[in-house]
Design an enzyme around this catalytic site. Sequence first.
Site, short mmCIF file in Angstrom:
data_model
loop_
_atom_site.label_atom_id
_atom_site.label_comp_id
_atom_site.label_asym_id
_atom_site.label_seq_id
_atom_site.Cartn_x
_atom_site.Cartn_y
_atom_site.Cartn_z
N GLU A 19 24.42 28.94 45.31
CA GLU A 19 25.79 28.68 44.57
C GLU A 19 26.69 28.22 45.81
OE1 GLU A 19 28.98 31.04 43.02
OE2 GLU A 19 28.69 29.79 41.22
N GLU A 60 30.51 38.73 35.01
CA GLU A 60 30.18 37.17 34.64
C GLU A 60 30.45 36.71 36.12
OE1 GLU A 60 30.04 35.58 31.74
OE2 GLU A 60 30.31 37.23 30.60
N LYS A 77 43.50 42.74 38.08
CA LYS A 77 43.95 42.40 39.31
C LYS A 77 43.20 40.97 39.61
CE LYS A 77 41.55 42.66 43.08
NZ LYS A 77 42.01 41.18 43.63
N GLY A 127 46.50 42.12 45.20
CA GLY A 127 45.68 42.73 46.09
C GLY A 127 44.35 42.02 46.48
N GLY A 128 43.71 42.55 47.20
CA GLY A 128 42.31 42.04 47.62
C GLY A 128 41.07 43.29 47.33
N CYS A 179 31.59 27.86 37.58
CA CYS A 179 30.34 28.80 37.74
C CYS A 179 29.29 27.83 36.72
CB CYS A 179 30.70 30.02 37.01
SG CYS A 179 31.66 29.98 35.32
N GLY A 190 41.00 46.35 45.01
CA GLY A 190 39.74 46.17 43.80
C GLY A 190 38.89 47.20 43.63
P1 NAD Z 1 35.00 36.66 44.69
O1 NAD Z 1 33.62 37.45 44.15
O2 NAD Z 1 35.16 36.35 45.88
O3 NAD Z 1 36.18 37.53 44.04
C1 NAD Z 1 36.77 37.91 42.77
C2 NAD Z 1 37.45 39.07 42.75
O4 NAD Z 1 37.07 40.14 43.32
C3 NAD Z 1 38.92 38.80 43.63
O5 NAD Z 1 39.86 39.23 42.48
C4 NAD Z 1 38.78 39.79 44.63
O6 NAD Z 1 39.95 40.28 45.28
C5 NAD Z 1 37.94 40.93 44.00
N1 NAD Z 1 37.11 41.65 45.13
C6 NAD Z 1 36.26 41.15 46.18
N2 NAD Z 1 35.71 42.23 46.83
C7 NAD Z 1 35.92 43.31 45.72
C8 NAD Z 1 35.48 44.56 45.67
N3 NAD Z 1 34.48 45.09 46.86
N4 NAD Z 1 35.79 45.72 44.67
C9 NAD Z 1 36.60 44.85 43.87
N5 NAD Z 1 37.12 43.82 43.78
C10 NAD Z 1 36.68 42.91 44.80
O7 NAD Z 1 34.82 35.18 43.71
P2 NAD Z 1 35.95 33.93 43.75
O8 NAD Z 1 35.37 33.34 44.90
O9 NAD Z 1 37.32 34.43 43.47
O10 NAD Z 1 35.39 33.23 42.49
C11 NAD Z 1 34.23 32.29 42.34
C12 NAD Z 1 33.15 33.04 41.85
O11 NAD Z 1 33.27 33.53 40.37
C13 NAD Z 1 31.83 32.20 41.84
O12 NAD Z 1 30.73 32.65 42.43
C14 NAD Z 1 31.91 31.55 40.31
O13 NAD Z 1 30.57 31.22 39.97
C15 NAD Z 1 32.27 33.02 39.90
N6 NAD Z 1 32.57 32.87 38.30
C16 NAD Z 1 31.85 32.99 37.30
C17 NAD Z 1 32.34 32.78 36.07
C18 NAD Z 1 31.61 33.34 34.80
O14 NAD Z 1 31.88 33.39 33.62
N7 NAD Z 1 30.28 33.63 34.99
C19 NAD Z 1 33.55 32.18 35.83
C20 NAD Z 1 34.22 31.88 36.79
C21 NAD Z 1 33.67 32.00 38.14
#
Ligand code: NAD
Length: 496
Positions: A398, A265, A191, A222-223, A299, A227
Amino acid sequence: MTKSITEIDNLFINGKWVAPEGGNEAIINPATEEVIGLAPLASMSNVDAAITAAHYAFNHGPWPSMTMTERADVMNCMAEALEARQEEIVNLIIAEVGCAQGITRMMQVANPINHLRSTIKYALRDEPERLPLDITPNPFAPDGPKNIGGTTVVHEPFGVVSAITGYNFPFLLNLAKIGPALMAGCTMVLKPSPFTPYSALLFGWIAEEIDLPEGVLNIVTGGIEEGQLLCTDERVDMVTFTGSEGVGATIMEQAAPTLKKVHLELGGKSAMIVREDADVERAAAMAVGFLSVNAGQGCAIPTRFLVHNSIRPTFVAVASAVAAQINIGNARDPIVTMGPLIRESQRSKVEEYIELGKSAGANLVCGGGRPSHLDKGFFTQLTLFDNVTNDMKIAQDEIFGPVGCIIGFETDEEAVKIANDSRYGLNGAIETADAATGYEMANRIRAGSVSLNGGTGTMSFAPIGGYKRSGIGREYGPNWIREYQQEKSIFYPVGH
Ligand code: NAD
């Protein structure tokens, strides 16, 4: 006529394109705010069907019991199919994320395919491990003959994996889940972020092209609710997540009642240390270059610049001059070096942090606003603060935008202490003319990776991941596949 990726209007479940029960959602280009496509929106029952398919494929399908070589043949076809579509994927990322062309071509698309190749290579070296023979007294007849026995450790696929990913490097993040999990023999429901569904849905085409057995890879959209189901359903064995720290913690909580394995991650606030002996002009240009990558939405990007006080004025002057050269705009134009933030909500968050920095007393040396030549799109200027102290919110949180904090220091000891004074531990960088001292300092940074003097090394083959609140587990590298495997010891008698 061939369809473009943004015309995909179904979900990919059990090897078939399935109509979304949640309708569709307009996906916009963050640089133009124009709709690029109406993406399929999964319902909870679509997600349930995807889990059912992955569960069935794991328990009854051929994939988990195929040999590593057989799976490698299929996954090599995946790499080739992706390579053939490389330019199409580059154009998609430019439209979905707004990332500049050079970064998109290399970091968003080519590198992930290299990573897939590296996971296949490493996986093919995966052999059962035979432990030395062990001689033990017979506990039931201590005076009788001793036992001699052997042990072989085998690695088996972990099971049904839910993969949940963020928006910033969407193709990379999705492929970084699919590659090792499938090589290990797992089945998956993927997802993606609601902002970037197409970078995931395109894998449905690839799965069809390479004849991936049905149910091995299922793609839903979806969101939060969707998830959540992926983290709570008892048929799922493991959740692999790339996204923010807060959602990562929620995912652990959601996965706890069914005791799933969780691989995370997460975010970062990485420090780049610029020692007194460093090439300060080069370091300042690099710092600005890092911040401009995907408009700071990365990230592992260093966003705290710890600069020796004796060279800090030069660093600030050069960095500000280089920042003025950044070409902000729609990445469709090849001269653009920095695109927009993903949505208005992300821009508001970045702007709030800029205000916080000002009110905390940090010195705004460049940027701080919106580029005046762009009236559409979620653009922001590259922003640098000097005189930042590490306890300020802008130095601890961040921000996920092109905002850098310059922090002065006097001694190496102090620099390492400031670098480690963070709840994150994803990455780090050290610039110095004394590589040996830099190497010693790198060993003291509590982060999953550190680049010395801009070193990139063999990135496709190196493990990457977080210390502290930057995550749990590693992606890439020789042990990548282990994240998706169970280890089993088989004990057997050799003789008496
Ligand atoms: P986010 O945490 O807002 O969302 C990520 C995913 O989680 C989305 O698909 C979202 O729909 C889903 N989600 C949200 N709430 C959920 C829940 N309760 N249960 C299950 N799924 C849920 O992240 P974002 O804003 O899309 O991405 C940016 C973040 O990702 C930054 O913090 C960045 O540092 C991190 N990131 C980390 C790495 C790494 O390798 N460490 C790489 C890329 C991005």
